[in-house]
Design a protein around this motif. Structure first.
Motif, PDB file in Angstrom:
ATOM      1  N   GLU A 220       0.817  -1.210   0.000  1.00  0.00           N
ATOM      2  CA  GLU A 220       0.000   0.000   0.000  1.00  0.00           C
ATOM      3  C   GLU A 220       0.854   1.264   0.000  1.00  0.00           C
ATOM      4  O   GLU A 220       1.930   1.314   0.597  1.00  0.00           O
ATOM      5  CB  GLU A 220      -0.923   0.025   1.225  1.00  0.00           C
ATOM      6  CG  GLU A 220      -2.036  -1.014   1.190  1.00  0.00           C
ATOM      7  CD  GLU A 220      -2.963  -0.907   2.378  1.00  0.00           C
ATOM      8  OE1 GLU A 220      -2.702  -0.045   3.258  1.00  0.00           O
ATOM      9  OE2 GLU A 220      -3.926  -1.679   2.450  1.00  0.00           O
ATOM     10  N   CYS A 221       0.317   2.276  -0.651  1.00  0.00           N
ATOM     11  CA  CYS A 221       0.942   3.593  -0.683  1.00  0.00           C
ATOM     12  C   CYS A 221       0.866   4.243   0.698  1.00  0.00           C
ATOM     13  O   CYS A 221      -0.131   4.079   1.413  1.00  0.00           O
ATOM     14  CB  CYS A 221       0.205   4.458  -1.701  1.00  0.00           C
ATOM     15  SG  CYS A 221       0.898   6.104  -1.947  1.00  0.00           S
ATOM     16  N   PRO A 222       1.899   4.984   1.119  1.00  0.00           N
ATOM     17  CA  PRO A 222       1.746   5.773   2.340  1.00  0.00           C
ATOM     18  C   PRO A 222       0.535   6.702   2.219  1.00  0.00           C
ATOM     19  O   PRO A 222       0.285   7.263   1.148  1.00  0.00           O
ATOM     20  CB  PRO A 222       3.042   6.586   2.406  1.00  0.00           C
ATOM     21  CG  PRO A 222       4.017   5.831   1.559  1.00  0.00           C
ATOM     22  CD  PRO A 222       3.210   5.182   0.484  1.00  0.00           C
ATOM     23  N   ARG A 223      -0.229   6.815   3.283  1.00  0.00           N
ATOM     24  CA  ARG A 223      -1.380   7.717   3.220  1.00  0.00           C
ATOM     25  C   ARG A 223      -0.907   9.140   2.898  1.00  0.00           C
ATOM     26  O   ARG A 223       0.085   9.601   3.455  1.00  0.00           O
ATOM     27  CB  ARG A 223      -2.131   7.716   4.555  1.00  0.00           C
ATOM     28  CG  ARG A 223      -2.929   6.449   4.811  1.00  0.00           C
ATOM     29  CD  ARG A 223      -3.896   6.658   5.973  1.00  0.00           C
ATOM     30  NE  ARG A 223      -4.658   5.441   6.224  1.00  0.00           N
ATOM     31  CZ  ARG A 223      -4.321   4.509   7.126  1.00  0.00           C
ATOM     32  NH1 ARG A 223      -3.234   4.678   7.862  1.00  0.00           N
ATOM     33  NH2 ARG A 223      -5.060   3.438   7.288  1.00  0.00           N
ATOM     34  N   PRO A 224      -1.598   9.845   2.022  1.00  0.00           N
ATOM     35  CA  PRO A 224      -1.179  11.202   1.670  1.00  0.00           C
ATOM     36  C   PRO A 224      -1.309  12.168   2.841  1.00  0.00           C
ATOM     37  O   PRO A 224      -1.959  11.886   3.846  1.00  0.00           O
ATOM     38  CB  PRO A 224      -2.136  11.578   0.526  1.00  0.00           C
ATOM     39  CG  PRO A 224      -3.309  10.684   0.689  1.00  0.00           C
ATOM     40  CD  PRO A 224      -2.799   9.411   1.286  1.00  0.00           C
ATOM     41  N   ILE A 225      -0.653  13.303   2.698  1.00  0.00           N
ATOM     42  CA  ILE A 225      -0.666  14.350   3.709  1.00  0.00           C
ATOM     43  C   ILE A 225      -1.367  15.564   3.113  1.00  0.00           C
ATOM     44  O   ILE A 225      -0.974  16.055   2.051  1.00  0.00           O
ATOM     45  CB  ILE A 225       0.764  14.717   4.131  1.00  0.00           C
ATOM     46  CG1 ILE A 225       1.466  13.497   4.727  1.00  0.00           C
ATOM     47  CG2 ILE A 225       0.755  15.863   5.130  1.00  0.00           C
ATOM     48  CD1 ILE A 225       2.972  13.676   4.883  1.00  0.00           C
ATOM     49  N   LEU A 226      -2.411  16.039   3.780  1.00  0.00           N
ATOM     50  CA  LEU A 226      -3.165  17.204   3.319  1.00  0.00           C
ATOM     51  C   LEU A 226      -2.590  18.464   3.945  1.00  0.00           C
ATOM     52  O   LEU A 226      -2.441  18.549   5.164  1.00  0.00           O
ATOM     53  CB  LEU A 226      -4.639  17.059   3.695  1.00  0.00           C
ATOM     54  CG  LEU A 226      -5.556  18.250   3.368  1.00  0.00           C
ATOM     55  CD1 LEU A 226      -5.607  18.503   1.870  1.00  0.00           C
ATOM     56  CD2 LEU A 226      -6.947  18.016   3.939  1.00  0.00           C
TER      57      LEU A 226
END
Length: 370
Positions: A220-226
């Protein structure tokens, strides 16, 4: 969820000196960890007062010495403007002195004033970014930089000190065009999301990137940062006034700094998206586009900010949100009030929601150790 604070050293008010801008921002930065923020961030810009931060690693190293637990993130370091060796060295130094608290965000740059000041051809920035990012990321894992690319010819050298820990799972790119998505996915980069497009477009593109990342890497991709420019007040009228004055001013400064209305973008390789953006601005008018950019940011009363943050973080499956709370010529007293209102009325509630959302998930550290 993870809640961080971002610092934009913007000097839009000519009556306020550069040093005063820094005093205000550094004062707030010192309050972040005691107030409960889990990370501290800054971006890189040069040559005018749009954002006076020429060296994110230097600022983050300063903050490393003034904090104990807060993560320290770049959003972003623009690597085509640097020697890749110096980027790698500055990051491994920061990671060593901070005990592995670095979150690395990289980008390729957009401001013509900055490329001109560094005597660089913007048309080469994509290739420079690809090669420099590849070389830097490899060196952070191996402790050695060696590269034979079209632009970068780097004989083998050691990077000292080594990084404290692997950077897999804690390296991000600020934007990923369709042309470069596969490259970024192969490098293992997550996404830093700074609102510039309609939210439905951002959600779709972020979802597509996550699927591509998993296809390329098998995990899985690292969760994005908003990243968000945040204005909040318990008084609805005052909250609206802050947004309309300061977020609008910041959005207009972005249009001017990046010269979105300048036809030169149409002639530069790798910046085709912005040529289309200029035509859209011409069609609808700069004031409409200014309002569009500003209204993408989260603002309002504490309840409105909490609701909007949760909605967007969940829609994008983010790790959390990084809030910039001083911008657009905001005076020091209003910046402090904005910060304290967020701390008192928003931060504790958001940290208690979706507590599984965190930057630097243990799953990545486990994979590194394995």
């Amino acid at each position: 969820m993870h809640i961080g604070a971002g610092f934009f050293f913007q000097g839009l008010d000519p009556k306020v000196s550069d040093q005063e801008v820094y005093r205000t921002q550094l004062d707030i930065a010192d309050q972040c960890e005691p107030a409960g923020f889990q990370s501290i961030w800054t971006a890189e810009h040069h040559f005018n007062r749009y954002h006076m931060m020429p060296n994110p690693a230097q600022f983050l190293t300063y903050m490393a010495g003034r904090t104990t637990n807060a993560l320290l993130g770049s959003m972003v370091m623009v690597i085509p403007w640097h020697d890749p060796i110096r980027v790698a060295e500055s990051i491994t130094f920061l990671d060593t002195v901070s005990g592995g608290r670095t979150i690395l965000g990289l980008g390729r740059g957009l401001g013509k004033i900055e490329f001109d000041g560094f005597r660089q051809d913007m048309g080469e920035s994509r290739q420079r970014f690809i090669e420099y990012a590849d070389a830097i990321s490899q060196s952070l894992e191996t402790g050695v930089m060696e590269y034979d690319g079209q632009i970068l010819k780097q004989p083998k050298v050691e990077i000292r000190p080594n990084a404290a820990f692997s950077f897999r799972g804690r390296t991000y790119a600020s934007a990923v065009s369709p042309e470069s998505a596969k490259i970024m996915a192969k490098l293992g980069y997550g996404l830093i999301l700074i609102a510039q497009k309609p939210w439905e477009t951002v959600v779709r593109e972020t979802t597509e990137y996550a699927a591509l990342f998993e296809e390329v890497n098998g995990y899985e991709c690292p969760r994005p940062i908003l990243v968000n420019l945040t204005t909040v007040d318990t008084d609805p009228a005052r909250a609206a006034d802050m947004h309309n004055e300061y977020t609008m001013a910041y959005a207009r400064s972005t249009i001017d700094h990046y010269e979105f209305q300048n036809p030169h973008m149409e002639t530069i390789n790798g910046y085709e998206y912005y040529a289309g953006l200029r035509k859209n601005i011409e069609k609808h008018g700069v004031l409409t586009f200014n309002r569009f950019l500003a209204d993408l940011q989260i603002h309002g009363t504490p309840d409105q900010v909490i609701e909007a943050t949760v909605e967007r973080v969940r829609a994008l499956n983010c790790a959390g949100v990084i809030n910039m709370m001083s911008m657009g010529g905001m005076p020091a007293d209003i910046a402090q009030r904005n910060f304290r209102t967020y701390v008192d009325h928003v931060l504790p509630k958001l940290k208690a929601i979706d507590t599984f959302r965190e930057i630097g998930s243990p799953s990545y550290e486990t994979r590194r150790a394995a």
